[in-house]
Design a protein around this motif. Structure first.
Motif, PDB file in Angstrom:
ATOM      1  N   VAL A 126      26.072  41.619  50.028  1.00  0.00           N
ATOM      2  CA  VAL A 126      26.740  40.520  50.709  1.00  0.00           C
ATOM      3  C   VAL A 126      28.219  40.612  50.361  1.00  0.00           C
ATOM      4  O   VAL A 126      28.587  40.643  49.183  1.00  0.00           O
ATOM      5  CB  VAL A 126      26.177  39.148  50.288  1.00  0.00           C
ATOM      6  CG1 VAL A 126      26.976  38.022  50.952  1.00  0.00           C
ATOM      7  CG2 VAL A 126      24.702  39.032  50.657  1.00  0.00           C
ATOM      8  N   LEU A 139      26.653  40.769  55.798  1.00  0.00           N
ATOM      9  CA  LEU A 139      25.400  41.151  55.139  1.00  0.00           C
ATOM     10  C   LEU A 139      25.094  42.599  55.468  1.00  0.00           C
ATOM     11  O   LEU A 139      25.126  43.004  56.635  1.00  0.00           O
ATOM     12  CB  LEU A 139      24.255  40.257  55.614  1.00  0.00           C
ATOM     13  CG  LEU A 139      22.827  40.673  55.212  1.00  0.00           C
ATOM     14  CD1 LEU A 139      22.654  40.647  53.699  1.00  0.00           C
ATOM     15  CD2 LEU A 139      21.807  39.775  55.892  1.00  0.00           C
ATOM     16  N   ILE A 210      22.063  32.917  53.818  1.00  0.00           N
ATOM     17  CA  ILE A 210      22.210  34.328  54.183  1.00  0.00           C
ATOM     18  C   ILE A 210      20.885  34.799  54.789  1.00  0.00           C
ATOM     19  O   ILE A 210      19.848  34.771  54.126  1.00  0.00           O
ATOM     20  CB  ILE A 210      22.568  35.174  52.948  1.00  0.00           C
ATOM     21  CG1 ILE A 210      23.847  34.637  52.288  1.00  0.00           C
ATOM     22  CG2 ILE A 210      22.717  36.633  53.334  1.00  0.00           C
ATOM     23  CD1 ILE A 210      25.066  34.652  53.182  1.00  0.00           C
TER      24      ILE A 210
END
Length: 295
Positions: A126, A139, A210
């Motif tokens: 990340v 990502l 995420i």
């Protein structure tokens, strides 16, 4: 007791005045909460050093700011707050800050047919950055799968056809004999398959958690032949069927992934790279694609 203030060498003027693009720490061990699990990751944290005369930055301030990542699920909002702390603690010194978090996430995956299940590791990174152009989160995920070469499959089918025609050239063909022949000679020639890897870089366009699992699920669904964990013979047979009905060159895999990613409203752009580790050749077959992605 010594009451003198401790020396602060970093506050001294630099012997050679020059701004630096990035200064920080790499490889910091840090527990993260990602996709409902706690995992140990590594962190690279840093800021720009814009003040050409400053000797250095305050690395301990960056280190302490990372504690916020331990408290809640990793998200774009948390990353933004950490980077803002980086810059607030370096006012007058820095105008940009960045974070790189990397490790392996484990996702439990069911077998294709049976009730078995097992864990798969997904290497990830990340990247978060705050600079004059705003806040950005990216990502990176690695997804492993199997690929069977279409050309090899066609050549193998031709050889099986030729042998079938030869063996039955002078005798009548009936279904039991044909089935028996296929059971004994249907694999006279087989296509070559290889373990393959898709590496995905996506720029996230929405705040929130995420989406590691979401990206992994999407990629494996599109590719159709994700590597398996615990299997029974029925699962292995289903996997063979999936490969046989899902022949693909590296170009096919890249186009499938690219088409699917373009249809996702939660990302702003992406880059992908698929690598088929050839079992025929001593080299890899590779394809890349990018959309709305810098560089």
């Amino acid at each position: 007791m010594n009451t003198k203030p401790l020396p602060d060498i970093a506050a001294q003027s630099a012997p050679h005045a020059m701004p630096l693009d990035w200064v920080g720490m790499c490889g910091i061990a840090l527990p993260l909460r990602l996709d409902g699990q706690t995992l140990t990751a590594r962190t690279d944290a840093g800021v720009s050093l814009d003040d050409a005369s400053a000797r250095g930055i305050h690395m301990s301030r960056l280190y302490l700011a990372l504690e916020e990542l331990e408290k809640e699920e990793l998200s774009a909002d948390v990353l933004r707050r950490v980077l803002e702390r980086f810059l607030d603690s370096h006012q007058g010194l820095s105008s940009s800050a960045s974070l790189r978090l990397y490790g392996e996430a484990s996702l439990k995956r069911p077998a294709l047919v049976s009730s078995l299940a097992g864990w798969k590791a997904y290497p990830f990174e990340v990247h978060a950055r705050q600079d004059a152009w705003g806040f950005h989160v990216e990502l990176q995920l690695e997804v492993a799968y199997s690929s069977t070469c279409p050309c090899s499959a066609a050549l193998a089918r031709q050889l099986v056809q030729q042998r079938f025609a030869k063996d039955f050239a002078d005798r009548p063909l009936e279904l039991p004999q044909a089935l028996d022949w296929l059971g004994s000679h249907g694999s006279a020639a087989t296509p070559h398959s290889q373990r393959s890897v898709a590496r995905l870089w996506v720029r996230l366009g929405q705040p929130g958690a995420i989406p590691l699992r979401r990206l992994a699920d999407l990629a494996e669904q599109v590719l159709g032949t994700a590597l398996q964990t615990a299997v029974k013979r029925a699962d292995e047979q289903a996997f063979a069927l999936a490969n046989g009905q899902n022949l693909m060159f590296c170009e096919d895999a890249a186009r499938r992934l690219g088409t699917a990613l373009r249809g996702q409203d939660w990302l702003e752009g992406f880059r992908l790279r698929v690598v088929h580790a050839e079992s025929l050749h001593a080299h890899d077959a590779v394809a890349e694609h990018r959309w709305n992605y810098p560089g």
